[in-house]
Design a protein around this motif. Structure first.
Motif, PDB file in Angstrom:
ATOM      1  N   GLU A   1       0.807  -1.218   0.000  1.00  0.00           N
ATOM      2  CA  GLU A   1       0.000   0.000   0.000  1.00  0.00           C
ATOM      3  C   GLU A   1       0.843   1.272   0.000  1.00  0.00           C
ATOM      4  O   GLU A   1       0.329   2.348  -0.323  1.00  0.00           O
ATOM      5  CB  GLU A   1      -0.924  -0.003   1.223  1.00  0.00           C
ATOM      6  N   LEU A   2       2.121   1.162   0.370  1.00  0.00           N
ATOM      7  CA  LEU A   2       2.973   2.352   0.397  1.00  0.00           C
ATOM      8  C   LEU A   2       3.315   2.791  -1.025  1.00  0.00           C
ATOM      9  O   LEU A   2       3.458   1.957  -1.928  1.00  0.00           O
ATOM     10  CB  LEU A   2       4.268   2.046   1.164  1.00  0.00           C
ATOM     11  N   PRO A   3       3.489   4.100  -1.257  1.00  0.00           N
ATOM     12  CA  PRO A   3       3.843   4.565  -2.603  1.00  0.00           C
ATOM     13  C   PRO A   3       5.226   4.113  -3.042  1.00  0.00           C
ATOM     14  O   PRO A   3       5.495   3.981  -4.231  1.00  0.00           O
ATOM     15  CB  PRO A   3       3.757   6.093  -2.478  1.00  0.00           C
ATOM     16  N   ASP A   4       6.119   3.890  -2.086  1.00  0.00           N
ATOM     17  CA  ASP A   4       7.451   3.351  -2.389  1.00  0.00           C
ATOM     18  C   ASP A   4       7.985   2.680  -1.129  1.00  0.00           C
ATOM     19  O   ASP A   4       7.364   2.753  -0.065  1.00  0.00           O
ATOM     20  CB  ASP A   4       8.409   4.454  -2.878  1.00  0.00           C
ATOM     21  N   LEU A   5       9.131   2.012  -1.259  1.00  0.00           N
ATOM     22  CA  LEU A   5       9.689   1.253  -0.139  1.00  0.00           C
ATOM     23  C   LEU A   5      10.810   1.998   0.576  1.00  0.00           C
ATOM     24  O   LEU A   5      11.461   1.436   1.461  1.00  0.00           O
ATOM     25  CB  LEU A   5      10.213  -0.100  -0.644  1.00  0.00           C
ATOM     26  N   ASP A   6      11.030   3.252   0.222  1.00  0.00           N
ATOM     27  CA  ASP A   6      12.100   4.029   0.843  1.00  0.00           C
ATOM     28  C   ASP A   6      11.908   4.090   2.358  1.00  0.00           C
ATOM     29  O   ASP A   6      10.813   4.366   2.859  1.00  0.00           O
ATOM     30  CB  ASP A   6      12.124   5.461   0.296  1.00  0.00           C
ATOM     31  N   GLY A   7      12.988   3.818   3.090  1.00  0.00           N
ATOM     32  CA  GLY A   7      12.952   3.947   4.533  1.00  0.00           C
ATOM     33  C   GLY A   7      12.268   2.822   5.265  1.00  0.00           C
ATOM     34  O   GLY A   7      12.090   2.890   6.480  1.00  0.00           O
ATOM     35  N   THR A   8      11.863   1.757   4.564  1.00  0.00           N
ATOM     36  CA  THR A   8      11.196   0.628   5.220  1.00  0.00           C
ATOM     37  C   THR A   8      12.168  -0.494   5.581  1.00  0.00           C
ATOM     38  O   THR A   8      11.830  -1.382   6.365  1.00  0.00           O
ATOM     39  CB  THR A   8      10.102   0.025   4.322  1.00  0.00           C
ATOM     40  N   GLY A   9      13.360  -0.491   4.963  1.00  0.00           N
ATOM     41  CA  GLY A   9      14.280  -1.608   5.152  1.00  0.00           C
ATOM     42  C   GLY A   9      14.016  -2.747   4.192  1.00  0.00           C
ATOM     43  O   GLY A   9      14.745  -3.742   4.192  1.00  0.00           O
ATOM     44  N   TYR A  10      12.973  -2.617   3.356  1.00  0.00           N
ATOM     45  CA  TYR A  10      12.631  -3.638   2.371  1.00  0.00           C
ATOM     46  C   TYR A  10      12.922  -3.110   0.973  1.00  0.00           C
ATOM     47  O   TYR A  10      12.768  -1.913   0.701  1.00  0.00           O
ATOM     48  CB  TYR A  10      11.151  -4.029   2.465  1.00  0.00           C
ATOM     49  N   ASP A  11      13.328  -4.032   0.086  1.00  0.00           N
ATOM     50  CA  ASP A  11      13.431  -3.684  -1.328  1.00  0.00           C
ATOM     51  C   ASP A  11      12.392  -4.508  -2.089  1.00  0.00           C
ATOM     52  O   ASP A  11      11.635  -5.283  -1.494  1.00  0.00           O
ATOM     53  CB  ASP A  11      14.849  -3.922  -1.867  1.00  0.00           C
ATOM     54  N   GLN A  12      12.351  -4.344  -3.404  1.00  0.00           N
ATOM     55  CA  GLN A  12      11.312  -5.013  -4.186  1.00  0.00           C
ATOM     56  C   GLN A  12      11.450  -6.528  -4.142  1.00  0.00           C
ATOM     57  O   GLN A  12      10.449  -7.255  -4.109  1.00  0.00           O
ATOM     58  CB  GLN A  12      11.343  -4.531  -5.645  1.00  0.00           C
ATOM     59  N   ASP A  13      12.689  -7.038  -4.114  1.00  0.00           N
ATOM     60  CA  ASP A  13      12.886  -8.491  -4.048  1.00  0.00           C
ATOM     61  C   ASP A  13      12.284  -9.067  -2.764  1.00  0.00           C
ATOM     62  O   ASP A  13      11.635 -10.118  -2.782  1.00  0.00           O
ATOM     63  CB  ASP A  13      14.377  -8.833  -4.126  1.00  0.00           C
ATOM     64  N   ALA A  14      12.532  -8.364  -1.642  1.00  0.00           N
ATOM     65  CA  ALA A  14      11.991  -8.836  -0.364  1.00  0.00           C
ATOM     66  C   ALA A  14      10.469  -8.788  -0.368  1.00  0.00           C
ATOM     67  O   ALA A  14       9.802  -9.708   0.130  1.00  0.00           O
ATOM     68  CB  ALA A  14      12.545  -7.991   0.782  1.00  0.00           C
ATOM     69  N   LEU A  15       9.901  -7.731  -0.958  1.00  0.00           N
ATOM     70  CA  LEU A  15       8.444  -7.637  -1.039  1.00  0.00           C
ATOM     71  C   LEU A  15       7.882  -8.732  -1.936  1.00  0.00           C
ATOM     72  O   LEU A  15       6.851  -9.343  -1.625  1.00  0.00           O
ATOM     73  CB  LEU A  15       8.038  -6.262  -1.574  1.00  0.00           C
ATOM     74  N   ASP A  16       8.563  -9.024  -3.038  1.00  0.00           N
ATOM     75  CA  ASP A  16       8.090 -10.078  -3.945  1.00  0.00           C
ATOM     76  C   ASP A  16       8.026 -11.424  -3.229  1.00  0.00           C
ATOM     77  O   ASP A  16       7.102 -12.219  -3.459  1.00  0.00           O
ATOM     78  CB  ASP A  16       9.005 -10.178  -5.164  1.00  0.00           C
ATOM     79  N   LYS A  17       8.993 -11.700  -2.356  1.00  0.00           N
ATOM     80  CA  LYS A  17       8.981 -12.962  -1.615  1.00  0.00           C
ATOM     81  C   LYS A  17       7.775 -13.026  -0.677  1.00  0.00           C
ATOM     82  O   LYS A  17       7.150 -14.080  -0.520  1.00  0.00           O
ATOM     83  CB  LYS A  17      10.275 -13.121  -0.831  1.00  0.00           C
ATOM     84  N   LEU A  18       7.452 -11.890  -0.053  1.00  0.00           N
ATOM     85  CA  LEU A  18       6.277 -11.859   0.811  1.00  0.00           C
ATOM     86  C   LEU A  18       4.992 -12.061   0.006  1.00  0.00           C
ATOM     87  O   LEU A  18       4.070 -12.749   0.439  1.00  0.00           O
ATOM     88  CB  LEU A  18       6.215 -10.519   1.549  1.00  0.00           C
ATOM     89  N   LEU A  19       4.951 -11.457  -1.173  1.00  0.00           N
ATOM     90  CA  LEU A  19       3.771 -11.598  -2.025  1.00  0.00           C
ATOM     91  C   LEU A  19       3.623 -13.032  -2.515  1.00  0.00           C
ATOM     92  O   LEU A  19       2.504 -13.525  -2.691  1.00  0.00           O
ATOM     93  CB  LEU A  19       3.849 -10.634  -3.213  1.00  0.00           C
ATOM     94  N   ASP A  20       4.751 -13.716  -2.733  1.00  0.00           N
ATOM     95  CA  ASP A  20       4.700 -15.127  -3.131  1.00  0.00           C
ATOM     96  C   ASP A  20       4.024 -15.961  -2.056  1.00  0.00           C
ATOM     97  O   ASP A  20       3.272 -16.898  -2.341  1.00  0.00           O
ATOM     98  CB  ASP A  20       6.106 -15.667  -3.394  1.00  0.00           C
ATOM     99  N   VAL A  21       4.306 -15.634  -0.792  1.00  0.00           N
ATOM    100  CA  VAL A  21       3.685 -16.360   0.319  1.00  0.00           C
ATOM    101  C   VAL A  21       2.171 -16.159   0.293  1.00  0.00           C
ATOM    102  O   VAL A  21       1.392 -17.085   0.521  1.00  0.00           O
ATOM    103  CB  VAL A  21       4.258 -15.862   1.668  1.00  0.00           C
ATOM    104  N   ARG A  22       1.749 -14.947  -0.031  1.00  0.00           N
ATOM    105  CA  ARG A  22       0.323 -14.639  -0.027  1.00  0.00           C
ATOM    106  C   ARG A  22      -0.404 -15.283  -1.206  1.00  0.00           C
ATOM    107  O   ARG A  22      -1.594 -15.568  -1.139  1.00  0.00           O
ATOM    108  CB  ARG A  22       0.142 -13.118  -0.083  1.00  0.00           C
TER     109      ARG A  22
END
Length: 248
Positions: free
Chosen positions: A121-142
């Motif tokens: 839901e965030l407009p970007d991942l800046d300052g979260t400690g996550y990058d797109q690869d890490a988010l993609d892995k979480l989305l794979d779980v979902r």
């Protein structure tokens, strides 16, 4: 990208002290990602104070007990002040604070699906400690595959097939699907329960499963195997032919 906030918000400004007046804890067992924390400070500013020991009882003045890597990241960014709260404790109590501050972080876990929702839901991942690869892995779980109808006993598909699917099971990755036995399902359940208990979540379970040995969790079921007959007990080919002639 949102505008960068003030380095230290107004609510923490009364706690700001010169950053060079503070020193790292002399034996910090924690290793942190200073670059990731620096990125968070750049985007989010400092949103909580670090904890500093005055050092009256230890002889080490202004020693950081909680927030060593935040302090290092702020110095990396060129900050001249940082917000800090002060305690004045003994060596023993200082060590306890350092250890528990790190340990409580280790014991925390995640609801992986909720975390993925928040990051997405965030407009970007800046300052979260996550990058797109890490988010993609979480989305794979979902995005796990839905339960499907499977052939049961040659009578087609339907409720019985679904029941079989639950009783036995399948492992799936990419476009590969492998049937596993009830005993294997039970073993996987045990491994999963132990992993999620120890890690307070299931993030990284697949990698854990690939890397760790689990023979101690559950032994494979015994399979009855008929012993092969001795060579002496095997009928002669000639005898078989004679028998067939007599039947004819």
């Amino acid at each position: 990208m949102s505008a960068a906030p003030a380095r230290i918000p107004e609510s923490l400004l009364p706690l700001a002290v010169p950053i060079d007046d503070l020193v790292e804890y002399y034996r910090n067992p924690r290793t942190g990602d200073v670059d990731a924390i620096a990125e968070s400070l750049r985007v989010n500013g400092q949103y909580k104070a670090i904890v500093v020991n005055r050092g009256t009882h230890t002889g080490r003045p202004n020693e950081i007990l909680a927030g060593n890597h935040t302090w290092a990241a702020a110095k990396q960014l060129g900050w001249d002040q940082i917000a800090a709260t002060f305690v004045d404790v003994t060596d023993e109590d200082a060590a306890r604070i350092v250890v528990v501050d790190n340990r409580t972080s280790d014991l925390a876990g995640y609801d992986s699906e909720l975390l993925a929702d928040i990051l997405e839901e965030l407009p970007d991942l800046d300052g979260t400690g996550y990058d797109q690869d890490a988010l993609d892995k979480l989305l794979d779980v979902r995005a796990l595959p839905e339960t499907i109808d499977l052939p049961s006993d040659g009578q087609g598909t339907g409720a019985m097939a679904k029941l079989e699917y639950l009783q036995w099971g399948y492992l799936q990755w990419s476009n590969m699907r492998v049937q596993i036995t009830a005993a294997e399902v039970e073993t996987l359940n045990q491994i999963y329960e132990r992993y999620t208990t120890e890690n307070r979540g299931d993030l990284g379970f697949g990698w854990h499963l690939l890397q760790e040995a689990h023979a101690e969790t559950a032994e494979a079921p015994d399979v009855a195997v008929e012993p092969a007959p001795d060579k002496d007990e095997l009928p002669d080919a000639d005898e078989d032919e004679d028998a067939e002639d007599e039947d004819a």
